[in-house]
Design a protein around this motif. Structure first.
Motif, PDB file in Angstrom:
ATOM      1  N   ARG A 259       0.940  -1.204  -0.004  1.00 55.19           N
ATOM      2  CA  ARG A 259      -0.087   0.015   0.038  1.00 55.19           C
ATOM      3  C   ARG A 259       0.909   1.306  -0.048  1.00 55.19           C
ATOM      4  NH1 ARG A 259      -3.571   3.755   1.262  1.00 55.19           N
ATOM      5  NH2 ARG A 259      -5.654   3.404   0.939  1.00 55.19           N
ATOM      6  N   GLY A 260       1.769   1.200   0.796  1.00 50.59           N
ATOM      7  CA  GLY A 260       2.900   2.585   0.910  1.00 50.59           C
ATOM      8  C   GLY A 260       3.605   2.832  -0.238  1.00 50.59           C
ATOM      9  N   VAL A 261       4.024   1.631  -1.030  1.00 47.75           N
ATOM     10  CA  VAL A 261       4.735   1.674  -2.344  1.00 47.75           C
ATOM     11  C   VAL A 261       3.856   2.449  -3.307  1.00 47.75           C
ATOM     12  CG1 VAL A 261       5.825   0.558  -4.296  1.00 47.75           C
ATOM     13  CG2 VAL A 261       6.638   0.111  -1.644  1.00 47.75           C
ATOM     14  N   LEU A 262       2.594   1.805  -3.573  1.00 47.68           N
ATOM     15  CA  LEU A 262       1.514   2.298  -4.505  1.00 47.68           C
ATOM     16  C   LEU A 262       1.302   3.565  -4.229  1.00 47.68           C
ATOM     17  CD1 LEU A 262      -0.195  -1.109  -5.401  1.00 47.68           C
ATOM     18  CD2 LEU A 262       1.724  -0.132  -6.611  1.00 47.68           C
ATOM     19  N   ASP A 263       0.894   3.906  -3.244  1.00 50.74           N
ATOM     20  CA  ASP A 263       0.508   5.207  -2.891  1.00 50.74           C
ATOM     21  C   ASP A 263       1.680   6.407  -3.120  1.00 50.74           C
ATOM     22  OD1 ASP A 263      -1.460   6.918  -1.304  1.00 50.74           O
ATOM     23  OD2 ASP A 263       0.324   7.541  -0.144  1.00 50.74           O
ATOM     24  N   ALA A 264       2.695   5.994  -2.966  1.00 48.60           N
ATOM     25  CA  ALA A 264       3.995   6.884  -3.371  1.00 48.60           C
ATOM     26  C   ALA A 264       4.186   7.021  -4.787  1.00 48.60           C
ATOM     27  CB  ALA A 264       5.285   6.441  -2.747  1.00 48.60           C
ATOM     28  N   PHE A 265       3.908   5.772  -5.437  1.00 49.93           N
ATOM     29  CA  PHE A 265       4.079   5.864  -6.887  1.00 49.93           C
ATOM     30  C   PHE A 265       2.759   6.658  -7.504  1.00 49.93           C
ATOM     31  CE2 PHE A 265       1.983   4.105 -10.558  1.00 49.93           C
ATOM     32  CZ  PHE A 265       2.767   4.622 -11.727  1.00 49.93           C
ATOM     33  N   VAL A 266       1.692   6.543  -7.098  1.00 48.29           N
ATOM     34  CA  VAL A 266       0.467   7.195  -7.616  1.00 48.29           C
ATOM     35  C   VAL A 266       0.722   8.646  -7.509  1.00 48.29           C
ATOM     36  CG1 VAL A 266      -1.931   7.517  -7.016  1.00 48.29           C
ATOM     37  CG2 VAL A 266      -1.290   5.508  -7.713  1.00 48.29           C
ATOM     38  N   LYS A 267       0.980   8.958  -6.098  1.00 51.70           N
ATOM     39  CA  LYS A 267       1.195  10.564  -5.963  1.00 51.70           C
ATOM     40  C   LYS A 267       2.239  11.188  -6.913  1.00 51.70           C
ATOM     41  CE  LYS A 267      -0.401  10.993  -1.318  1.00 51.70           C
ATOM     42  NZ  LYS A 267      -1.361  10.108  -1.361  1.00 51.70           N
ATOM     43  N   ARG A 268       3.542  10.553  -6.987  1.00 50.95           N
ATOM     44  CA  ARG A 268       4.504  11.013  -7.969  1.00 50.95           C
ATOM     45  C   ARG A 268       3.979  10.785  -9.260  1.00 50.95           C
ATOM     46  NH1 ARG A 268      10.942   9.738  -8.424  1.00 50.95           N
ATOM     47  NH2 ARG A 268      11.125  10.534 -10.458  1.00 50.95           N
ATOM     48  N   PHE A 269       3.286  10.004  -9.839  1.00 48.92           N
ATOM     49  CA  PHE A 269       2.929   9.887 -11.347  1.00 48.92           C
ATOM     50  C   PHE A 269       1.673  10.671 -11.646  1.00 48.92           C
ATOM     51  CE2 PHE A 269       0.728   7.896 -15.114  1.00 48.92           C
ATOM     52  CZ  PHE A 269       2.187   7.855 -15.740  1.00 48.92           C
ATOM     53  N   PHE A 270       0.682  10.658 -10.787  1.00 46.61           N
ATOM     54  CA  PHE A 270      -0.557  11.395 -11.199  1.00 46.61           C
ATOM     55  C   PHE A 270      -0.630  12.780 -10.312  1.00 46.61           C
ATOM     56  CE2 PHE A 270      -1.909   7.146 -12.288  1.00 46.61           C
ATOM     57  CZ  PHE A 270      -2.319   7.370 -13.565  1.00 46.61           C
ATOM     58  N   GLY A 271       0.176  12.923  -9.084  1.00 51.54           N
ATOM     59  CA  GLY A 271       0.063  14.284  -8.375  1.00 51.54           C
ATOM     60  C   GLY A 271      -0.092  14.061  -6.747  1.00 51.54           C
ATOM     61  N   GLU A 272       0.346  14.796  -6.146  1.00 53.10           N
ATOM     62  CA  GLU A 272       0.396  14.822  -4.616  1.00 53.10           C
ATOM     63  C   GLU A 272      -1.019  14.602  -4.169  1.00 53.10           C
ATOM     64  OE1 GLU A 272       2.832  14.108  -2.350  1.00 53.10           O
ATOM     65  OE2 GLU A 272       4.208  13.756  -4.094  1.00 53.10           O
ATOM     66  N   ASP A 273      -1.920  15.263  -4.625  1.00 54.58           N
ATOM     67  CA  ASP A 273      -3.531  15.244  -4.207  1.00 54.58           C
ATOM     68  C   ASP A 273      -4.253  14.187  -4.253  1.00 54.58           C
ATOM     69  OD1 ASP A 273      -3.162  15.878  -6.917  1.00 54.58           O
ATOM     70  OD2 ASP A 273      -5.074  17.080  -6.862  1.00 54.58           O
ATOM     71  N   ARG A 274      -3.592  13.134  -4.989  1.00 53.37           N
ATOM     72  CA  ARG A 274      -4.443  11.910  -5.348  1.00 53.37           C
ATOM     73  C   ARG A 274      -4.215  10.644  -4.155  1.00 53.37           C
ATOM     74  NH1 ARG A 274      -4.929  12.727 -11.071  1.00 53.37           N
ATOM     75  NH2 ARG A 274      -6.436  10.916 -11.134  1.00 53.37           N
ATOM     76  N   GLU A 275      -5.421   9.886  -4.084  1.00 52.25           N
ATOM     77  CA  GLU A 275      -5.206   9.010  -2.998  1.00 52.25           C
ATOM     78  C   GLU A 275      -5.316   7.428  -3.621  1.00 52.25           C
ATOM     79  OE1 GLU A 275      -5.119   9.593   0.207  1.00 52.25           O
ATOM     80  OE2 GLU A 275      -5.220  11.687   0.059  1.00 52.25           O
ATOM     81  N   ILE A 276      -5.126   6.476  -2.933  1.00 55.84           N
ATOM     82  CA  ILE A 276      -5.608   5.019  -3.666  1.00 55.84           C
ATOM     83  C   ILE A 276      -6.573   4.386  -2.760  1.00 55.84           C
ATOM     84  CG2 ILE A 276      -3.431   5.000  -4.820  1.00 55.84           C
ATOM     85  CD1 ILE A 276      -2.542   2.703  -2.660  1.00 55.84           C
ATOM     86  N   ARG A 277      -7.065   3.480  -3.098  1.00 56.11           N
ATOM     87  CA  ARG A 277      -8.077   2.497  -2.658  1.00 56.11           C
ATOM     88  C   ARG A 277      -7.870   1.078  -2.984  1.00 56.11           C
ATOM     89  NH1 ARG A 277     -14.569   3.286  -3.910  1.00 56.11           N
ATOM     90  NH2 ARG A 277     -14.333   2.086  -5.755  1.00 56.11           N
TER      91      ARG A 277
END
Ligand code: 2NL
Length: 344
Positions: free
Chosen positions: A228-246
């Motif tokens: 979860r931590g790795v994918l959250d960091a990736f998504v924030k870097r690729f799509f933007g800091e304001d994005r969340e994952i579920r």
């Protein structure tokens, strides 16, 4: 004889003077100095002359020949000079004119996205691994817990060369090969980008050939929270800091448990819109904890090691990030599409 030679000289000099171009001058040279010309003829007839006459006429003939030759050479140089100065006069070159623009290419958007994803994971300690596009049935399916009777192995769904060889349907075989090379000793922390192939009819969202990036982290005590931590960091870097994952529960044969990973919608910020189909979430990848059988088959003891893995489609990432509505744009290579991805 003396008079003949003098007349010849005057005649030749006049013709040289009248010659207006290279070609007519060349004609004069051939007709007077050539093998069949009058001077050669005089020199050839020397035997008929008396002993007193012979040296005098001989010398005169040589002089006449040399003079004609000299005047032709001089005229030749003159004609050349005229030609050059005429050319200089006519052909004007404006060195202050701007040059022709040089067509500059740009990186293909899929390649840019692959590099961007690689960089994000390199920053999190992952290495990049690649492998063959033509795979064995073993690495593509068997080693990933897809037994022979599994529906995903249907001959209709993959491009087979023989019973044992096919175009890989995912990049997971690269991960299986890498784990095997580590001989049961972790950590293995890799991302594997590459082309994959599936028998499918092409349309706006499907292609029989597309790109995938998969990731794998195997070590002692790797947990779902690490995933979860790795994918959250990736998504924030690729799509933007304001994005969340579920994460939502799902199923893959090679992971247990398995999840689908959604990213919060960047258009409506979660309130619901056309892009996220009113849900506020967009599905971007699949993931899970590596199945113990998969670890075991690639030489890792599932009682000592655990791992997470994930897989995502590169085209899908690019389409979401750049609002591209048809996957076929990536393969048509229309410059009007490609040139929009120029780096400035
Ligand atoms: C998807 C889902 C996934 C994996 C790929 C994987 C690889 C090994 C072991 C276990 Cl070696 N898993 N890969 C795991 C979960 C999901 O891809 O939707 N891809 C487009």
């Amino acid at each position: 004889m003396k008079e003949t030679l003098e007349a010849l000289l005057n005649e030749a000099l006049k013709k040289v003077e009248l010659a207006e171009d290279e070609r007519s001058l060349q004609e004069v040279r051939v007709s007077y100095l050539g093998k069949k010309g009058p001077i050669t003829e005089v020199l050839r007839g020397m035997g008929k002359l008396s002993a007193e006459e012979r040296p005098v006429i001989g010398q005169l003939a040589n002089e006449v020949r040399d003079q004609i030759k000299a005047s032709i050479d001089l005229k030749e140089k003159e004609l050349e000079d005229i030609h050059i100065s005429k050319q200089l006069e006519e052909e004007k070159l404006d060195v202050t004119m701007p040059g022709r623009p040089i067509m500059q290419g740009s990186r293909h958007p899929l390649q840019s996205v692959v590099e961007e994803v690689e960089d994000a994971f390199i920053g999190l300690g992952f290495n990049v691994e690649e492998g063959p596009e033509v795979e064995s049935d073993y690495y593509n399916f068997e080693a990933l817990n897809l037994p022979k009777d599994h529906p995903a192995r249907d001959m209709q769904d993959s491009f087979y060369f023989t019973e044992e060889l096919l175009l890989r349907t995912q990049t997971s075989p690269v991960q299986a090969r890498t784990m095997e090379r580590h001989q049961g000793k972790g950590p293995v922390k890799i991302v594997c980008p590459g082309k994959v192939f599936r028998r499918d009819n092409d349309d706006a969202t499907h292609s029989h050939q597309f790109m995938q990036i998969e990731g794998l982290y195997v070590d002692h005590n790797v947990r779902m929270s690490d995933l979860r931590g790795v994918l959250d960091a990736f998504v924030k870097r690729f799509f933007g800091e304001d994005r969340e994952i579920r994460l939502r529960p799902s199923f893959f044969p090679f992971t247990e448990p398995s999840v689908e990973v959604d990213v919060s919608c960047g258009i409506c910020k979660g309130t619901g819109c056309r892009v996220c189909k009113q849900t506020g979430w967009i599905e971007v990848l699949g993931a899970g904890m590596v199945h113990p059988r998969v670890l075991e088959m690639s030489g890792f003891d599932p009682n000592q090691y655990s791992g997470f893995a994930f897989g995502m489609g590169v085209e899908r990432l690019a389409m979401l990030k750049y609002a591209i509505d048809d996957i076929r744009h990536f393969y048509t290579n229309d410059v009007r599409f490609l040139s929009q991805f120029k780096r400035v």
